[in-house]
Write a protein that holds these residues in place. Structure first.
Motif, short mmCIF file in Angstrom:
data_model
loop_
_atom_site.label_atom_id
_atom_site.label_comp_id
_atom_site.label_asym_id
_atom_site.label_seq_id
_atom_site.Cartn_x
_atom_site.Cartn_y
_atom_site.Cartn_z
N SER A 142 0.84 -1.20 0.00
CA SER A 142 0.00 0.00 0.00
C SER A 142 0.88 1.25 0.00
N ASN A 183 0.57 5.21 1.41
CA ASN A 183 -0.23 6.11 2.23
C ASN A 183 0.33 7.52 2.17
N TYR A 222 -6.25 12.42 3.65
CA TYR A 222 -5.47 11.18 3.73
C TYR A 222 -5.90 10.27 2.59
N GLU A 260 -5.03 6.28 0.83
CA GLU A 260 -4.35 5.00 0.99
C GLU A 260 -4.65 4.18 -0.26
C1 LIG Z 1 -0.87 2.19 5.26
O1 LIG Z 1 -1.87 2.15 6.26
C2 LIG Z 1 -2.42 0.86 6.50
C3 LIG Z 1 -3.59 0.98 7.45
O2 LIG Z 1 -3.31 1.87 8.48
C4 LIG Z 1 -1.35 -0.07 7.00
O3 LIG Z 1 -1.86 -1.37 7.19
C5 LIG Z 1 -0.21 -0.10 5.98
O4 LIG Z 1 0.84 -0.87 6.47
C6 LIG Z 1 0.28 1.30 5.66
N1 LIG Z 1 1.24 1.21 4.56
C7 LIG Z 1 2.41 1.81 4.59
C8 LIG Z 1 3.28 1.61 3.41
O5 LIG Z 1 2.78 2.48 5.54
#
Ligand SMILES: *[C@@H]1O[C@H](CO)[C@@H](O)[C@H](O)[C@H]1NC(C)=O
Ligand SMILES: *[C@@H]1O[C@H](CO)[C@@H](O)[C@H](O)[C@H]1NC(C)=O
Length: 390
Positions: free
Chosen positions: A259, A261, A340, A342
């Protein structure tokens, strides 16, 4: 000039605002060069449409025109002779650029636009047919849009003096500056002295020369309508304030699910997010968008369907991204509201073009220019249309 233009166009097409970072390493230099480039664009050659038709509008009381431009010759895939007066970001591509002439509206409040590339039979040109639309954008060089999004700990973000009017950073080449159900009144006011440049870059994968046309629809109300808020396309890049830019994401090593964020993004101007949609490339699953910790849009990618299903060289079905969910309920926002996003990826479920393409179409020409690396195929952007409160 060429590199700068490439950068600029990538910014416009991929949707990254060229923002001043802290410290502004070269930021001012880039801004000055972009300004100079914008200046030179104002004097490009104007082109009249071949045909202008009035068609049924989508919004009550509005007028909708369809302008058709062309013919534009595309060089054959096996030819080395340059065709076109513009640049191409793909070595097999053909580029054209013209200012629109007096037949294109001016002094109007634009509610919606839509663009398309047509083939010799005036049908939508398709990748199946060996024609790939790298970009086809109408850009207004009149003034810089005010930044709608910025950083918690920085001053005002600088934006480039270009507004995308048509085409650009969405899978669907439609842009709506007005609220879907008229919940608020907004539109893009296109001034009397507008300088709208159409830039197209189309790749022909056939060994014969081809001809294409541009269809450009524009729906508007005459003049600057009193009570209408001015709207522009504004993008949210997760890397706006820190971290990797959403225009070229490097998947972490040895991972297929990951992901991206954002951090530290805030609303920089009171107004309304009129509509929003995630922009992802193949590999993307969805983008969740939150304002003050509340989810306001979950834009999910849809894969496959007509025009988005093909086969890899080893015979496997290969589905490419068709669209992402549009969230079109306007949301009132206030300067300082916390933003925000994601973005989620699954490269196993949805192979990126390069992994899935097996030497098929190369779509990565632009990213090579931007970062010279093979790994940055993924995108994470939220494309919004933002209406500024007075
Ligand atoms: C982004 O946020 C999600 C949910 O809070 C989390 O599970 C994930 O590890 C995060 N990704 C990064 C790259 O920080
Ligand atoms: C390109 O391919 C076409 C069709 O095979 C052929 O007729 C033509 O001569 C080729 N042109 C070049 C420059 O190789």
């Amino acid at each position: 000039m060429q590199l700068l233009l490439t950068l600029l166009l990538s910014a416009v097409v991929n949707g990254a605002a060229i923002q001043k970072r802290d410290p502004p390493v070269g930021g001012d230099v880039v801004a000055a060069q972009v300004q100079a480039l914008a200046e030179s664009m104002r004097t490009a050659t104007p082109k009249k449409a071949m045909k202008v038709e009035e068609i049924t509008p989508r919004f009550a009381g509005a007028k909708r025109l369809r302008l058709q431009y062309g013919p534009y010759k595309l060089k054959a895939a096996n030819s080395t002779t340059r065709v076109g007066n513009g640049m191409s970001m793909d070595k097999g591509g053909t580029g054209y650029q013209y200012l629109v002439a007096d037949d294109y509206p001016r002094d109007v409040t634009v509610l919606e636009t839509e663009t398309m590339i047509l083939d010799e039979k005036f049908q939508r040109a398709d990748t199946k047919d060996g024609i790939y639309n790298h970009h086809n954008v109408f850009m207004d060089f009149t003034s810089a849009p005010v930044a709608a999004f910025g950083c918690e700990d920085l001053g005002k973000a600088a934006t480039i003096p270009i507004s995308v009017l048509s085409g650009g950073a969405t899978e669907v080449a439609g842009m709506t500056f007005a609220a879907a159900k008229n919940e608020i009144k907004s539109g893009y006011y296109l001034t009397k002295d507008r300088h709208v440049l159409n830039m197209m870059d189309v790749v022909n994968y056939n060994n014969v020369e081809r001809t294409v046309y541009i269809s450009a629809e524009i729906e508007f109300l005459p003049g600057k309508v009193p009570g209408y808020l001015d709207a522009r396309q504004q993008l949210v890049d997760p890397g706006l304030c820190s971290g990797e830019s959403g225009t070229g994401i490097h998947p972490p090593h040895g991972v297929t699910k990951f992901s991206v964020n954002s951090t530290g993004i805030v609303v920089a101007h009171d107004g309304y997010i009129v509509n929003m949609r995630g922009h992802l490339h193949d590999g993307g699953v969805n983008i969740v968008f939150k304002v003050n910790n509340k989810e306001i849009c979950n834009s999910v990618a849809t894969y496959g369907g007509p025009g988005h299903t093909s086969h890899t060289s080893d015979g496997k079905v290969w589905e490419t991204i068709a669209t992402t969910t549009l969230c079109d309920t306007p949301l009132k926002v206030t300067k300082g509201d916390k933003i925000y996003m994601e973005a989620h990826y699954d490269l196993e479920q949805h192979p990126s073009r390069e992994q899935g393409g097996h030497g098929g179409m190369k779509m990565g020409a632009m990213k090579t220019v931007l970062d010279g690396d093979d790994g940055a195929e993924q995108m994470a952007l939220i494309v919004t249309h933002f209406a500024y409160a007075k």
